[in-house]
Structure formats: structure tokens, C-alpha cells
Enzyme design. Structure first.
Site, PDB file in Angstrom:
ATOM      1  N   ASP A 127      -5.710  -2.687  -5.920  1.00 33.18           N
ATOM      2  CA  ASP A 127      -4.397  -2.951  -5.340  1.00 33.18           C
ATOM      3  C   ASP A 127      -3.845  -4.161  -6.068  1.00 33.18           C
ATOM      4  O   ASP A 127      -4.352  -4.516  -7.145  1.00 33.18           O
ATOM      5  CB  ASP A 127      -4.499  -3.177  -3.817  1.00 33.18           C
ATOM      6  CG  ASP A 127      -3.244  -2.728  -3.083  1.00 33.18           C
ATOM      7  OD1 ASP A 127      -2.157  -3.248  -3.398  1.00 33.18           O
ATOM      8  OD2 ASP A 127      -3.343  -1.865  -2.201  1.00 33.18           O
TER       9      ASP A 127
ATOM     10  N   ASP B 242      -2.874   2.821   4.115  1.00 35.08           N
ATOM     11  CA  ASP B 242      -2.703   2.330   2.741  1.00 35.08           C
ATOM     12  C   ASP B 242      -4.071   1.904   2.233  1.00 35.08           C
ATOM     13  O   ASP B 242      -4.494   0.761   2.383  1.00 35.08           O
ATOM     14  CB  ASP B 242      -1.701   1.173   2.699  1.00 35.08           C
ATOM     15  CG  ASP B 242      -1.186   0.935   1.289  1.00 35.08           C
ATOM     16  OD1 ASP B 242      -1.685   1.597   0.348  1.00 35.08           O
ATOM     17  OD2 ASP B 242      -0.277   0.093   1.116  1.00 35.08           O
ATOM     18  N   ALA B 243      -4.783   2.870   1.671  1.00 35.59           N
ATOM     19  CA  ALA B 243      -6.190   2.682   1.304  1.00 35.59           C
ATOM     20  C   ALA B 243      -6.388   2.666  -0.208  1.00 35.59           C
ATOM     21  O   ALA B 243      -7.356   2.115  -0.700  1.00 35.59           O
ATOM     22  CB  ALA B 243      -7.032   3.800   1.916  1.00 35.59           C
ATOM     23  N   LYS B 244      -5.484   3.296  -0.951  1.00 38.31           N
ATOM     24  CA  LYS B 244      -5.577   3.369  -2.418  1.00 38.31           C
ATOM     25  C   LYS B 244      -6.980   3.712  -2.891  1.00 38.31           C
ATOM     26  O   LYS B 244      -7.475   3.136  -3.844  1.00 38.31           O
ATOM     27  CB  LYS B 244      -5.056   2.080  -3.057  1.00 38.31           C
ATOM     28  CG  LYS B 244      -3.565   1.827  -2.772  1.00 38.31           C
ATOM     29  CD  LYS B 244      -2.987   0.704  -3.607  1.00 38.31           C
ATOM     30  CE  LYS B 244      -1.513   0.483  -3.341  1.00 38.31           C
ATOM     31  NZ  LYS B 244      -1.215  -0.042  -1.979  1.00 38.31           N
ATOM     32  N   ARG B 245      -7.626   4.662  -2.203  1.00 41.56           N
ATOM     33  CA  ARG B 245      -8.933   5.122  -2.630  1.00 41.56           C
ATOM     34  C   ARG B 245      -8.806   5.985  -3.866  1.00 41.56           C
ATOM     35  O   ARG B 245      -7.694   6.455  -4.194  1.00 41.56           O
ATOM     36  CB  ARG B 245      -9.604   5.928  -1.506  1.00 41.56           C
ATOM     37  CG  ARG B 245      -9.821   5.177  -0.189  1.00 41.56           C
ATOM     38  CD  ARG B 245     -10.423   3.817  -0.377  1.00 41.56           C
ATOM     39  NE  ARG B 245     -10.954   3.250   0.857  1.00 41.56           N
ATOM     40  CZ  ARG B 245     -10.656   2.024   1.301  1.00 41.56           C
ATOM     41  NH1 ARG B 245      -9.825   1.244   0.638  1.00 41.56           N
ATOM     42  NH2 ARG B 245     -11.227   1.561   2.399  1.00 41.56           N
TER      43      ARG B 245
END
Lengths: 238, 238
Positions: free
Chosen positions: A52, B47-50
Site C-alpha cells: 500500500d 481495503d486489503a490490497k491482497r
């Protein structure tokens, strides 16, 4: 796995996704695993592939790399899709705390080729591949280590199934960079890939063996760890 | 925040990193937040952006998108650094469960430009930017929705601070794709960016307002939500 690895291997790499699937109960189990691994003298790489920007990237670094944090590990995997610059805070944290980061660069899956071999158009690394620009920025992050001939705290992930040339990389790019190397065993690479893929950087790699060991099952897992370690020692002795 | 948003906004987007920092206790708190949001009739974007491959990517999808999972949300953010193809399992899961995915494409931070504007050399999208190739693959994933004029379950993240042309994108690329739009408020974009940046795709965007609302503090947060919603309604009415 921790019992089998303790005293036989140097590092365990828990895959966070398989704990996350169970929510807070899964993370509670992971905390126990991390504690047991530490108590066994194992180093821990949290395979989290977080990524992020700004304060959010900082929070991921704090989660996994801050001494005393519930999820404290010795290193974590991280993604630079938003630029290595977006990881400035976790990089600073790793350097300050004596922890490590492994930034995804050339991963072991074929679907990654399009993104990771794309040619950068903007900024100081124009003309390099995405993978090569990440490796160069990680190298810069290591600062002093780069010049002193030791390995830095910031590493990269380079799969054992790739050809460095396809990604615009060469073994000389990694003189101060530790390499986390997935892709052995089930994903197709044998230990002969250490010399063939990484060349002189083969001394910098952390060989990752997961399913080959896990598949042995509870009764045979300790001997599966020992077999892998013994085979690897033969490769390096040669 | 959930109390302030309930009945005033449509969606909340918890930032997972700030819970993860507290380990299993943080995820336990997040589970309570998710439950309260659902009870208030809010949709939830985690909102994890894995991001990962194969069975690991599948596990991340299961964690956040499986009905009944402790961390169940309505959609999650995800990264395609290892290729949109590596996300096949979570995409299938989202389509089957009526859930959503937002794949990072052109994010709002300046450090992302080098990776996301790089030119793809390999595969069927050679010549496109990384951002454009991701948008095209997400569009394909939406299958039937693409042809019926409705929005698909797979969306992308396109920051309100970017210029689509810089990323090799145009507003026409998004006819069937929902867009999660960060970058408003503290990151610099005003609501005038909706027309300027997204053009006709402005109807597909989820406008994200975080710090502008959070900074109001507990006493004024509900009115801060209402103010943002009212200003946004004016933009769309015009």
C-alpha cells in the site's frame, strides 16, 4: 511443522492467507505458531505480500516487523505495485529494527510475466523492466550494505522457475541483495536451478520448500525436512 | 464511523492495515465493525490490497468474499502484480457469490507511475501499459456484464489524482467496469475531478472520502458524512 523444522531448518515461512481465511481465530492461531517458531530458534518470514502507500504501508510494516507486535516476524514479503517508493516507511522500519523485507520482483508464476517484464517509460529507470527497476531500487534502499559487500535488509523475491534474462536481470544485480526463492518442488524447479538460474547469486538465496515437506504428513515431516536440507547441502558442497 | 455512515452513505471501506497492526485482537475488532456495518445496511469494501497466486489467492478470496466467513465483506481491493490471471480463483468466487473485486490499476500515489505506465512486451496485450492491460483483463473477466450494458462484479482502482491518458487509458475503457476512486480530499483531488478525470465513466465511480470525514472527530463526523454526500449530489445533479 514448527516442531519438525526446529533444529533442522533455519527459517519457517507461514503463508498468512491460510490463517486469514479463519479471521481473528486464524490470526490467533498464527500468533501461537509465530511464538512457537521463535521459541524453537527459527527465523520467521511472514509470507504476507502486503502492499500500500504512506501511512497504510507503514501500518503493514508495524504489524509484522515491530519488535513486540503480536504478529512480529523477522521478515515479510511485500509488493511494490504502487512503486518501491510507496514502501519507504516499512523499509525504514526494517532497517532500524534489524528486520527484513522481500519485495516481489520476478515471481514464479507464468501469469506474472506481462507485468514484471514490462518496460518502464517514466522516471530515472526508463528502459528497464519492472522487475529490474524494483531490484535496482531495493539495492539503493540497502545503502551501506551495498558498498560493504554484506547483504542488506531489503531483499527480493525471484522465483526458481524464471530465466533472469527474460526479466532483464542478471546475477550481478544481486551482490548485496538476499533473494527469497520460491518455485522449488511442486512449482517445477529442482535444486539444479540454484546454479542455472541464480549463478553467483546462488549464495544469497533462501531456498523455499513448502509442499514437498508438508505432503510428507505428520509422521514423516521431520525426516522430510532433513532430506531437503541434506540434498541442499550436497548442492552447495558441489 | 459506522454509526455516522449508516443511513447517510452507501458504503464503508475499512482499511485492513490499521486493524492488522494489532494482530488477532485487531481482526476481532474488525469483525465487530463488519458486523455493525452490515447491521446498519451499509455495503463493505475491505481495503486489503491482497495479492498472490493459485491456492493462496483463492484463500484471500475466501477470507473476504465467502458468505459466512468471519471477515465477510461485499468487495475487496486486490493487486495484480503477479498478473490478473493469478487472481482467477478470487474472481470466480466474486462472480459466483455476487461479491466484488477492485483490482489496482492506476493508483493515486506518484511513486506508482513507473510500474503502472510501463509498456507490456509479452503476451496478447503487448504494447499496452500495465494499467491498460489490467483494465482490459478485468473487463474480460466480467463476461456477460460487458455485453449487457450493466456493471460487472470486477472493478478497478483508478485514483482521482491521475490523468487517464498518462496511463494509456481512456474513459471508454470502463463502460462495464465499476471504478473505486481514491484520491479525493487529502490526496488532492476535488469533486471537479469526477468530470475531468473520469468523463463519461464518472457514473461508474465509487467516490472515496476518508480523512476529510475522519478528521471531523466523533462529535461532528455524522454531519461531515452528510456534507460530503450533499456536495457529491450537487456534482452529479449538475
Amino acid at each position: 511443522v514448527v516442531e519438525a523444522a526446529g533444529g533442522r531448518a533455519g527459517i519457517v515461512k507461514p503463508q498468512v492467507a491460510f490463517f486469514e481465511r479463519y479471521g481473528s481465530a486464524g490470526f490467533s492461531a498464527l500468533e501461537k505458531v509465530l511464538g512457537a517458531a521463535r521459541a524453537s530458534g527459527l527465523l520467521i518470514i511472514a509470507d504476507a505480500k502486503r502492499g500500500d502507500i504512506g501511512s497504510t504501508a507503514a501500518a503493514y510494516g508495524q504489524a509484522w516487523l515491530t519488535p513486540g507486535s503480536p504478529l512480529e516476524a523477522d521478515a515479510m514479503t511485500i509488493s511494490a505495485f504502487q512503486g518501491v517508493g510507496s514502501l519507504a516507511d516499512p523499509i525504514r522500519l526494517a532497517l532500524a529494527a534489524g528486520k527484513g523485507l522481500f519485495v516481489l520482483a520476478a515471481t514464479s508464476n507464468p501469469e506474472s510475466l506481462a507485468v514484471q517484464t514490462a518496460f518502464v517509460q517514466q522516471g530515472p529507470r526508463a528502459g528497464a523492466t519492472v522487475a529490474a527497476s524494483i531490484v535496482a531500487e531495493v539495492n539503493e534502499s540497502n545503502g551501506d550494505a551495498r558498498d560493504s559487500g554484506t547483504l542488506g535488509s531489503c531483499g527480493v523475491v525471484i522465483g526458481a522457475t524464471v530465466s533472469l534474462a527474460d526479466y532483464g536481470l542478471s546475477a550481478e544485480d544481486f551482490s548485496a541483495i538476499p533473494i527469497l526463492a520460491p518455485g522449488f518442488g511442486h512449482q517445477g524447479a529442482g535444486f539444479d536451478a540454484i546454479e542455472r538460474v541464480y549463478g553467483p547469486s546462488g549464495r544469497n538465496i533462501l531456498v523455499n520448500s513448502s509442499r514437498t515437506i508438508l505432503e510428507a504428513g505428520p509422521a514423516d515431516i521431520a525426516s522430510a525436512v532433513s532430506t531437503q536440507v541434506r540434498e541442499l547441502a550436497k548442492v552447495y558442497a558441489a
